[in-house]
Design an enzyme around this catalytic site. Structure first.
Site, short mmCIF file in Angstrom:
data_model
loop_
_atom_site.label_atom_id
_atom_site.label_comp_id
_atom_site.label_asym_id
_atom_site.label_seq_id
_atom_site.Cartn_x
_atom_site.Cartn_y
_atom_site.Cartn_z
CD GLU A 76 -2.52 -1.04 2.57
OE1 GLU A 76 -3.53 -1.92 2.58
OE2 GLU A 76 -2.42 -0.30 3.44
CB CYS A 78 7.57 -4.98 8.98
SG CYS A 78 9.00 -4.20 9.71
CB SER A 99 10.20 6.51 9.17
OG SER A 99 9.69 5.99 10.49
CG ASN A 156 -3.24 5.82 13.45
OD1 ASN A 156 -4.08 6.69 13.76
ND2 ASN A 156 -2.11 5.81 13.00
CB CYS A 185 1.55 5.30 11.23
SG CYS A 185 1.83 6.96 10.65
CB CYS A 211 2.91 7.54 3.00
SG CYS A 211 3.53 6.39 4.34
N GLY A 236 6.81 -1.77 6.00
CA GLY A 236 8.36 -2.42 5.96
C GLY A 236 9.34 -1.37 6.71
CD GLU A 237 13.46 0.10 9.62
OE1 GLU A 237 12.62 0.21 10.09
OE2 GLU A 237 14.47 0.46 8.96
CB SER A 251 10.02 4.51 15.32
OG SER A 251 9.50 4.75 13.89
CB CYS A 288 6.81 -2.59 16.54
SG CYS A 288 8.17 -2.03 15.75
CG ASN A 302 7.67 4.49 18.71
OD1 ASN A 302 7.12 5.25 18.38
ND2 ASN A 302 7.80 3.21 17.67
CB CYS A 333 3.50 -1.95 13.81
SG CYS A 333 3.36 -1.67 12.09
N1 SAH Z 1 9.37 0.54 9.94
C1 SAH Z 1 9.62 2.06 9.69
C2 SAH Z 1 8.63 2.81 8.92
C3 SAH Z 1 7.25 2.49 9.16
S1 SAH Z 1 6.11 2.64 10.46
C4 SAH Z 1 9.48 2.60 11.39
O1 SAH Z 1 9.05 1.86 12.24
O2 SAH Z 1 9.73 3.81 11.54
C5 SAH Z 1 5.94 4.28 10.52
C6 SAH Z 1 5.59 4.76 11.82
O3 SAH Z 1 4.40 4.42 12.16
C7 SAH Z 1 6.71 4.50 12.83
O4 SAH Z 1 7.03 5.64 13.70
C8 SAH Z 1 5.83 3.65 13.74
O5 SAH Z 1 5.99 3.73 15.14
C9 SAH Z 1 4.39 4.21 13.45
N2 SAH Z 1 3.18 3.24 13.97
C10 SAH Z 1 3.49 2.09 13.91
N3 SAH Z 1 2.05 1.35 14.31
C11 SAH Z 1 1.38 2.39 14.67
C12 SAH Z 1 0.04 2.37 15.11
N4 SAH Z 1 -0.60 1.59 15.32
N5 SAH Z 1 -0.21 3.94 15.44
C13 SAH Z 1 0.46 4.66 15.23
N6 SAH Z 1 1.41 5.00 14.66
C14 SAH Z 1 2.16 3.52 14.56
FE1 SF4 Z 2 8.14 -2.74 10.89
FE2 SF4 Z 2 7.91 -0.10 11.43
FE3 SF4 Z 2 5.96 -1.67 11.84
FE4 SF4 Z 2 7.86 -1.64 13.55
S1 SF4 Z 2 6.72 -0.03 13.30
S2 SF4 Z 2 6.80 -3.34 12.81
S3 SF4 Z 2 9.49 -1.56 12.13
S4 SF4 Z 2 6.61 -1.14 9.90
#
Ligand code: SAH
Ligand code: SF4
Length: 355
Positions: free
Chosen positions: A91, A111, A188, A287, A332, A104, A160-161, A211, A115, A213, A118
């Site tokens: 996406e 991934c 990111s 979210n 996100c 984006c 993805g990362e 991130s 996390c 967090n 996510c």
């Molecule tokens: N993998 C990379 C980039 C994709 S995630 C990373 O982790 O940075 C992009 C952003 O979305 C990150 O800052 C992550 O912490 C945030 N994110 C992931 N799950 C989320 C959620 N459920 N609500 C809000 N932000 C979230």
């Molecule tokens: Fe992967 Fe980023 Fe989601 Fe963590 S927040 S699982 S690194 S996409």
């Protein structure tokens, strides 16, 4: 057949030199591909017909297929769903923001980082996207909305990362840099230290968002298990040595989880963690998603405001992400590449960490 969109600009030049002359023809083809995102040789109307035929015999130019575009959310954002040749789904999100537009992009299908907050991670490791699969997301959206390059921001914040797909992400960056300034592109990362150090060696770098967090190692290990591999103190050292161009800041992303990391004491601890770092904080209220552990909730507006205020009082620059695309599950952590329900066997181990 070789897909020209999988080549870096330097590789493309070499591939074309074998069958195209004079040099200005090569420049024209590069422009069609890397600036205009042409998806057929036939559309390259300033090339002689026989050259177009020769190119088509020798090379492919292919992008992932757009299979679904959501209707615009109230904020105008739209989610684009693409299918890949191996049936993976990815996406990208189109986000109009007044004068400017942000796009984006996903860097992987799934991934491996896992996390716990996510949704993308629930689909497992997935695979790296090729340069053409990254570029294709952008050009599909760019063409549809006729976005001017000068008004475009690109963020690698989809599925993805990106630093675990370094080579292909950098190949796509080299193409984007032809039309979009590096300071308009943000990558990111979840904090892949070797990737950050490698990014630091590039002559042209995108902005770096990390991130974080959680304000301490213990909580970061809980919600971002990758912290065990790349410890928080070592990550902070990597950020301190990351070279920043004049006028640029690192972005510290901080997902706010109600009652977990959103107190004013947490804000104070975060402020200490990032003291002296040339950065701004982007607070991202969670979210929520039915697939996340039940305790993971979005903080109240009052709690968000208090957290932000506590940072501001300590001289930290902070913005709150307004979660573009939330209404269409495109925000996100909600990019999952499918519209079907999540497979249970993949989400179970992730939930298990919080059981
Ligand atoms: N993998 C990379 C980039 C994709 S995630 C990373 O982790 O940075 C992009 C952003 O979305 C990150 O800052 C992550 O912490 C945030 N994110 C992931 N799950 C989320 C959620 N459920 N609500 C809000 N932000 C979230
Ligand atoms: Fe992967 Fe980023 Fe989601 Fe963590 S927040 S699982 S690194 S996409």
């Amino acid at each position: 057949m070789l897909n020209l969109y999988d080549l870096t600009p330097a590789q493309l030049e070499r591939a074309l030199t074998e069958i195209v002359s004079p040099p200005f023809r090569i420049r024209q083809i590069e422009e069609w591909l890397h600036v205009r995102g042409a998806d057929t040789f036939d559309s390259m109307t300033n090339l002689p017909r026989d050259l177009r035929t020769r190119l088509a015999e020798r090379f492919a130019i292919a992008f992932p297929q757009v299979v679904e575009v959501t209707p615009p959310a109230p904020d105008g954002s739209r989610k684009y769903l693409f299918s890949l040749p191996d049936a993976n789904r990815i996406e990208a999100v189109y986000m109009p923001m007044g004068e400017r537009t942000s796009v984006c992009l996903s860097s992987q299908a799934g991934c491996a980082v896992g996390c716990t907050f996510c949704v993308t991670g629930f689909f497992g490791a997935g695979r790296n996207l090729t340069p053409s699969e990254i570029l294709g997301q952008f050009f599909a959206i760019q063409r549809e909305h006729k976005i001017a390059f000068e008004q475009t921001n690109i963020v690698f914040m989809g599925m993805g990362e990106p630093l675990l797909n370094f080579e292909n992400v950098v190949a796509s960056l080299d193409v984007f840099f032809r039309s979009i300034a590096p300071k308009r592109i943000t990558l990111s990362t979840a904090g892949i230290i070797p990737g950050i150090d490698q990014l630091a060696t590039l002559p042209r770098r995108p902005n770096l968002a990390v991130s974080i967090n959680a304000p301490d190692r213990k909580r970061r290990e809980e919600i971002m298990p990758i912290t065990r591999k790349y410890p928080l103190d070592e990550l902070m050292m990597a950020l301190r040595r990351f070279p920043l161009e004049k006028g640029r800041d690192l972005t510290i992303e901080y997902v706010l989880l109600a009652g977990y990391n959103d107190s004013t004491a947490d804000a104070a601890q975060l402020a200490r963690l990032i003291r002296g770092l040339q950065c701004k904080v982007n607070a991202i209220p969670l979210n929520p998603d039915p697939k996340l552990p039940q305790w993971m909730l979005r903080p109240s507006e009052e709690a968000i405001d208090a957290f932000v205020e506590a940072l501001v009082e300590r001289g930290v620059r902070v913005t709150v992400r307004r979660s573009k695309g939330r209404d269409i599950a495109a925000a996100c952590g909600q990019l999952r590449g499918k519209s079907e329900p999540l497979p249970r066997h993949k989400s179970a181990p992730v939930h298990g960490r919080h059981a």
